[in-house]
Design a protein around this motif. Structure first.
Motif, short mmCIF file in Angstrom:
data_model
loop_
_atom_site.label_atom_id
_atom_site.label_comp_id
_atom_site.label_asym_id
_atom_site.label_seq_id
_atom_site.Cartn_x
_atom_site.Cartn_y
_atom_site.Cartn_z
N VAL A 349 34.41 31.32 43.26
CA VAL A 349 33.46 32.31 42.75
C VAL A 349 32.05 31.73 42.88
N LEU A 350 31.15 32.50 43.47
CA LEU A 350 29.76 32.08 43.66
C LEU A 350 28.87 32.92 42.76
N GLN A 362 21.38 27.93 35.37
CA GLN A 362 22.28 27.27 36.31
C GLN A 362 21.98 25.79 36.45
N ALA A 363 20.71 25.42 36.39
CA ALA A 363 20.35 24.01 36.46
C ALA A 363 20.94 23.24 35.27
N GLU A 364 20.91 23.85 34.10
CA GLU A 364 21.48 23.21 32.90
C GLU A 364 23.00 23.09 33.01
N LEU A 365 23.65 24.12 33.53
CA LEU A 365 25.10 24.07 33.67
C LEU A 365 25.53 23.01 34.68
N ALA A 366 24.79 22.89 35.76
CA ALA A 366 25.12 21.88 36.78
C ALA A 366 25.04 20.48 36.22
N GLU A 367 24.14 20.27 35.25
CA GLU A 367 24.03 18.96 34.60
C GLU A 367 25.14 18.73 33.58
N ALA A 368 25.61 19.80 32.95
CA ALA A 368 26.52 19.68 31.81
C ALA A 368 27.99 19.57 32.21
N PHE A 369 28.35 20.06 33.40
CA PHE A 369 29.77 20.11 33.77
C PHE A 369 30.02 19.35 35.06
N LEU A 373 34.40 21.31 38.58
CA LEU A 373 34.46 22.63 37.94
C LEU A 373 33.39 23.54 38.52
N VAL A 374 32.17 23.05 38.65
CA VAL A 374 31.07 23.87 39.14
C VAL A 374 29.99 22.99 39.74
N HIS A 375 29.42 23.43 40.86
CA HIS A 375 28.32 22.67 41.46
C HIS A 375 27.36 23.62 42.17
N PRO A 376 26.08 23.26 42.24
CA PRO A 376 25.08 24.14 42.86
C PRO A 376 25.14 24.10 44.37
N LEU A 377 24.78 25.24 44.98
CA LEU A 377 24.67 25.34 46.43
C LEU A 377 23.32 25.94 46.79
N GLU A 378 22.62 25.31 47.73
CA GLU A 378 21.42 25.94 48.28
C GLU A 378 21.83 27.16 49.11
N ARG A 379 20.84 28.00 49.44
CA ARG A 379 21.14 29.27 50.09
C ARG A 379 21.94 29.09 51.38
N ASP A 380 21.54 28.15 52.23
CA ASP A 380 22.23 27.99 53.52
C ASP A 380 23.70 27.65 53.31
N ALA A 381 23.97 26.73 52.39
CA ALA A 381 25.35 26.33 52.12
C ALA A 381 26.13 27.49 51.49
N ALA A 382 25.47 28.26 50.63
CA ALA A 382 26.13 29.40 49.99
C ALA A 382 26.48 30.47 51.02
N GLU A 383 25.57 30.71 51.95
CA GLU A 383 25.84 31.69 53.00
C GLU A 383 27.00 31.25 53.89
N ALA A 384 27.01 29.97 54.24
CA ALA A 384 28.08 29.47 55.11
C ALA A 384 29.43 29.61 54.42
N LEU A 385 29.44 29.39 53.12
CA LEU A 385 30.69 29.49 52.37
C LEU A 385 31.11 30.95 52.19
N THR A 391 20.14 36.11 49.61
CA THR A 391 18.73 35.81 49.40
C THR A 391 18.52 34.53 48.61
N GLU A 392 19.54 34.07 47.88
CA GLU A 392 19.46 32.87 47.06
C GLU A 392 20.79 32.13 47.10
N GLY A 393 20.76 30.88 46.66
CA GLY A 393 21.98 30.15 46.43
C GLY A 393 22.49 30.39 45.02
N GLY A 394 23.27 29.46 44.51
CA GLY A 394 23.78 29.63 43.15
C GLY A 394 24.78 28.56 42.79
N LEU A 395 25.59 28.84 41.80
CA LEU A 395 26.63 27.92 41.34
C LEU A 395 27.97 28.34 41.93
N PHE A 396 28.72 27.35 42.40
CA PHE A 396 30.03 27.63 42.99
C PHE A 396 31.13 27.03 42.13
N TYR A 397 32.13 27.85 41.81
CA TYR A 397 33.30 27.44 41.04
C TYR A 397 34.48 27.36 42.02
#
Length: 660
Positions: A349-350, A362-369, A373-385, A391-397
């Protein structure tokens, strides 16, 4: 409650393997088991010193023995106890194993370690099958059709045990040697062991250190030195002689304490919560009748074609966040029983960034977990996945995805001992001797000592439960036929709504939130809102789906009503009589901190499991285990404070204290 989740310090064990293929902890510089024979060591130190061969053989039907362990490690002690239990105990007896592990092995290391013991392969294979999505906090793993349960607490033992609600019959005091791991072998640990122990609880440990022996004696254990195994000249065994009885400081959250001899239950409602409750009880030997007013299970809120395993987390260790992490992992393990691709898909889930507030969250969650379980993806990596432009990246579960809720409901209802009674609408409840009668238009629909209300907002339709503060929220999904190009979507995308990869040639898109309307027919306006939401998620995917706002009248969709509570936590647990509750605890209205020890006026045998909101795929399956633990006096599958936060009595208490 701690504002800093235990996830901060989470890391897997780092192992070195010697020339004989045996593992050693790089962090602690110590072995996981005897180099001579890990199996023989476990049998001597833990099984024999706790007298488990005799105790297992003497167990009565429906009896449950609870083992507590400090240091799960490779799982060797658990597997040996499980194997002995299967060989020795009655077919209807149950084993519950509670273990704490700060640094769990990775799957690959666990697989390599367990391969050392072909004698345990039958049990080891089952453990490996469920050794997925292990995240910090409470993890519930169920084996042998529910006859063997493992509650694995991932975190520091001195942080985990104070939150545990259990009665331990036998302790495996393991972990790395006191000289290698002094942080664990503390008086605080020994005190927690005494607090959690059942009368006469036993313990075995490989160490014979004097300060350990003295600390356990001070905590209330009678300790003896006995011959050790291998190079160990002596080890310790003990038995609890005395522990100060804990007076419940919150009797309104205490266990009802009534043993039900006639293990029959009626569950009202065959959605996810009701089916999970029925399955958990049936696994413990209960005979369960599930009443459903429709022609089949999962016809209302649990009937959507695709439910997303969406983790709404907090970086601050809230009760809801702990429930979500534990529930997600439990659901993820259950889904392994379903058909991959048709009934569920582990596609991840992205969660996309859609504004600055979400970016900060999302920045706080990436630090806390942990990144597993969850990690951030920049837009290019998110699109490839994802396989589509964003238009943006996000957190990937990575362990998340979508599932078909009706398939999970059907699987849960397949357990022996469950009867689904269709076209049975419960309208009233009445007491008849020691049992509850569920009444409908044609008279008594079912009768049993225990009734569980699991019919979403309709759980409040009965006189005994009318005070439950439940809210209905209308939600509409839209079904979009997949195209060749939209089928390239490889993961669930979430923003203010969600869109999933196709199932049976159709993408599920949604879902709307509507507090005002009660119409159960799909509306054109909400189809249009869903399409606008899709365009915000990904304009590229919107175009690939050839979504035309002018043709929304032709769209297929589905309306269901979520049930939620004022604090957005579910209600799971025993029900009290509201009038007698107010009378019993009237002093709290004058002073909320006053100590009141009166026993809660329970409605004996009446329970509720509802208000899972839009997180039903996450919290409902585990809720069955929590409710069964309340009923059968088993270790709770969640921290005590989380179980209390989900307890229905919280609203009676708040009403009393606030004077409303």
């Amino acid at each position: 409650m701690n504002d800093h989740p235990a996830e901060d310090a989470f890391q897997h064990a780092e192992l070195d393997w010697d020339e004989n293929g045996l593992p050693q902890s790089r962090h602690y510089g110590d072995v996981y088991f005897s180099r001579a024979s890990g199996l023989a060591e476990t049998e001597h130190v833990f099984l024999a010193q706790n007298d488990l061969p005799r105790r297992f053989a003497a167990m009565q039907p429906d009896e449950c023995l609870v083992i507590g362990e400090t240091g799960f490690g490779t799982g060797l002690n658990f597997l040996c106890a499980w194997q002995l239990f299967e060989r020795s105990a009655s077919a209807r007896a149950r084993l519950h194993f509670v273990s704490v592990e700060k640094h769990p092995l990775t799957f690959a290391d666990m697989q390599r370690a367990l391969a050392l013991w072909p004698e345990l392969q039958a049990q080891a294979d089952q453990l490996l099958e469920q050794y997925v999505a292990l995240n910090p906090g409470y993890q519930r793993l169920v084996f042998a059709g529910g006859r063997v349960v493992l509650t694995l607490l991932i975190g520091d033992v001195l942080e985990c045990l104070p939150s545990l609600d259990a009665r331990i019959d036998a302790w495996f005091l393991d972990g790395f040697a006191p000289a290698k791991n002094p942080q664990m072998w503390q008086p605080a640990l020994f005190s927690e062991m005494a607090r959690l122990s059942a009368p006469g609880a036993t313990l075995g440990t490989f160490t014979s250190a004097g300060f350990v022996r003295r600390g356990l004696i001070e905590a209330g254990f009678d300790m003896q030195r006995v011959p050790g195994y291998g190079h160990k000249r002596e080890i310790l065994r003990g038995r609890l002689q005395s522990n100060t009885a804990q007076v419940a400081d919150k009797p309104w959250f205490a266990r009802p304490g009534r043993t039900v001899r006639d293990r029959r239950a009626v569950v009202i409602g065959a959605g996810l919560a009701g089916c999970a409750t029925a399955a958990a009880l049936a696994a413990r030997g209960w005979r369960v009748s599930v009443l459903e007013r429709h022609a089949d299970a999962a016809q209302e809120g649990s009937g959507n074609p695709q439910g997303v395993l969406y983790l709404k987390l907090s970086a601050h260790g809230t009760a809801l966040s702990k429930l979500v992490v534990g529930g997600f992992s439990y659901t993820r393990r259950l889904l392994g029983h379903l058909q991959q691709g048709q009934d569920w898909q582990a596609c991840g889930v992205l969660q996309l960034i859609y504004d600055d507030k979400e970016r900060q969250r999302q920045a706080e969650l990436a630090e806390a977990f942990p990144p597993s379980l969850v990690h951030p993806l920049e837009r290019d990596a998110a699109e490839a996945l994802a396989g589509v432009a964003l238009t943006e990246g996000g957190l990937f579960y990575p362990d998340a995805g979508w599932a078909h809720p009706p398939a999970l409901c059907r699987w849960l209802l397949q357990r022996p001992g469950i009867e689904l009674l269709r076209h049975r609408e419960a309208l009233d409840l009445g007491r008849h001797g020691e049992a509850w009668q569920v009444l409908g238009g044609e008279g008594v629909l079912a009768e049993a000592p225990v009734v569980v209300l699991a019919g979403a907002a309709d759980a409040a339709r009965f006189e005994q439960s009318a005070w439950l503060p439940l809210k209905r929220i209308r939600g509409q999904i839209s079904a979009l036929p997949a195209t060749a190009r939209s089928s390239q979507l490889r993961t669930v995308l979430c923003a203010k709504g969600y869109v999933a990869p196709p199932r049976d040639g159709t993408h599920t898109l949604g879902a709307s939130f509507n507090f005002q309307q009660s119409d159960d027919a799909p509306s054109v306006a909400e189809h249009q809102a869903n399409l606008e939401m899709l365009e915000q998620i990904s304009t590229d995917l919107y175009q690939r789906l050839q979504a035309d706002p002018q043709r929304t009248e032709a769209l297929q969709g589905r309306v269901a009503f979520r049930c939620t509570s004022p604090d957005y936590l579910p209600l799971i647990g025993p029900l009290a009589d509201p009038q007698r509750f107010a009378e019993t605890y009237a002093a709290l209205a004058r002073n909320a901190r006053q100590s009141v020890q009166a026993v809660c006026p329970w409605l004996d045998g009446l329970y509720v499991n509802t208000a899972h909101g839009s997180r039903g795929m996450i919290s409902a399956p585990l809720s069955g285990e929590l409710l069964a633990a309340w009923l059968d006096d088993e270790p709770l599958p969640l921290p005590r404070e989380v179980a209390e936060a989900c307890h229905p009595n919280r609203f009676l208490l708040r009403k009393l204290i606030r004077g409303t």
